[in-house]
Motif scaffolding. Sequence first.
Motif, PDB file in Angstrom:
ATOM      1  N   ALA A  33      43.743  35.598  46.776  1.00 13.16           N
ATOM      2  CA  ALA A  33      43.735  36.433  45.735  1.00 13.16           C
ATOM      3  C   ALA A  33      44.041  37.797  46.160  1.00 13.16           C
ATOM      4  CB  ALA A  33      42.421  36.220  44.770  1.00 13.16           C
ATOM      5  N   PHE A  37      46.813  40.629  45.129  1.00 13.40           N
ATOM      6  CA  PHE A  37      46.211  41.545  44.445  1.00 13.40           C
ATOM      7  C   PHE A  37      45.736  42.923  45.219  1.00 13.40           C
ATOM      8  CE2 PHE A  37      42.370  43.251  42.038  1.00 13.40           C
ATOM      9  CZ  PHE A  37      42.803  43.589  40.792  1.00 13.40           C
ATOM     10  N   ALA A  71      41.098  41.397  38.068  1.00 16.64           N
ATOM     11  CA  ALA A  71      40.930  40.203  38.825  1.00 16.64           C
ATOM     12  C   ALA A  71      39.386  40.013  38.362  1.00 16.64           C
ATOM     13  CB  ALA A  71      40.987  40.478  40.164  1.00 16.64           C
ATOM     14  N   LEU A  88      43.229  35.948  37.742  1.00 16.02           N
ATOM     15  CA  LEU A  88      44.099  37.172  37.512  1.00 16.02           C
ATOM     16  C   LEU A  88      44.615  37.091  36.361  1.00 16.02           C
ATOM     17  CD1 LEU A  88      45.957  36.778  41.063  1.00 16.02           C
ATOM     18  CD2 LEU A  88      44.009  37.965  40.565  1.00 16.02           C
TER      19      LEU A  88
END
Length: 459
Positions: A33, A37, A71, A88
């Motif tokens: 992630a 992100f 997130a 997400l």
Amino acid sequence: MQQAETISAIATARGEGGIGIVRISGERALSVADAVFRAACGKTLAETETQRAVYGRIVDESGAVVDEAIALVMKAPHSYTKEDVVELQCHGGAVALQKTLFLTWRAGARSAERGEFTKRAFLNGRLDLSQAQAVMDLIGAKTERSLKMAAGHLTGRFSGQIQAMRRDILGMIAHLEAAIDFPEDEVDEVVTDAIEKKVVDIRNKIRKMLDTAQTGRILKDGLLTAIIGKPNVGKSSLMNVLLREERAIVTDIPGTTRDSIEEFVNVGGVPLRIIDTAGIRKTDDVVERIGVSRARAYADEAGLILALFDGSQALTAEDEEILSLIRGKEAMVLLNKSDLPAVTTDEMIRDRTDLPVFPLSTATGEGLDKLEAAIAKRVYHGSEEGGEGGFVNDAKQAEILRRADGHLAAALRTIGAEMGLDFISIDLRSAWETLGELTGETVGEDIIQEIFSKFCIGK
């Protein structure tokens, strides 16, 4: 907790929407992630406390912004899978979601298989097998009662009953094995008397659960219900009233409905797979004749028939034929157009059949409440309303319970034949292992894989 590859998938339905979710689970979920992100606060998700929502952007390998997102960080074991999980939350456009998902694969995740998130929840001990199966039942629930049954299974009401029986059986096995280990005590008769009573008690509990199987299956899958009658008695009007929308075409022209129309209908909390069939009559029209043939076939296949007659008209030869067609079947006779002067009465129908008769009007809605109540009563047929969370809800569960009951019956026969305590223990252990199939404690990997392969991707 099982360690496995990190997986990702889109967890929301296809199509455009306000939000779309890409779910990531596994030991590398946070690093995957973090690769796609960028939090507005500048912190990495690995540095973020668990159960926190973080605003930021999805970016590609060059740093170009793909989408704004939030997130959700859920660190093990405080997540659905009991692994590190990041969800997400992007905008719900298909292109942005697919791009985000692709970026997670580039960052080291792999595509999740069908039901793999829930499978991991099961393998990691968060859910037992009946609870895991209830996840899809909850998603597919068609009425409030269906939802109540699925929620009860998900929260462990059904499996709690199974676990209690397994504990009782295991206690009996331990008692028998202790008696076998110390034969000098000569307590065989005392032991077998106590076990016989407990086995009978557990069999009664299993029978009570099996009594709910038909109701549970209907609440889960719906009751196949055929509306039959001759043309122009109000079959399509009845379907529209039950659906509360104009689904079927209604005209004064006989033979308007030439094919069958199927819809799910919520009738008193019971889901009906209701089919509006072509009017049953003799006809030279080739297409209509096929529709009439299908109507007869549905009458043979349906779990419930709603046979509709026009109470404002005299019975005809076609009506008499329909009464013959439903004789001996699960059916209800509906006398429509009760708002008009009665020509055919419910007494006339009762002279011809022992089936229940319900006067009603699809024009005014009169009598529909009584029909709905009668359908719900028929579906529950003795099962306790309000106890849906403990109902048996599919054929597989019922079959496992019957097998377990068979092993318990064998134990009683073994006791009656005054065979050794070790033989009784064998029968009880077979029952204990069989019940374990319901919770997943005694099933093989092939069965587990088959169950979760029926889930949707992302769940």
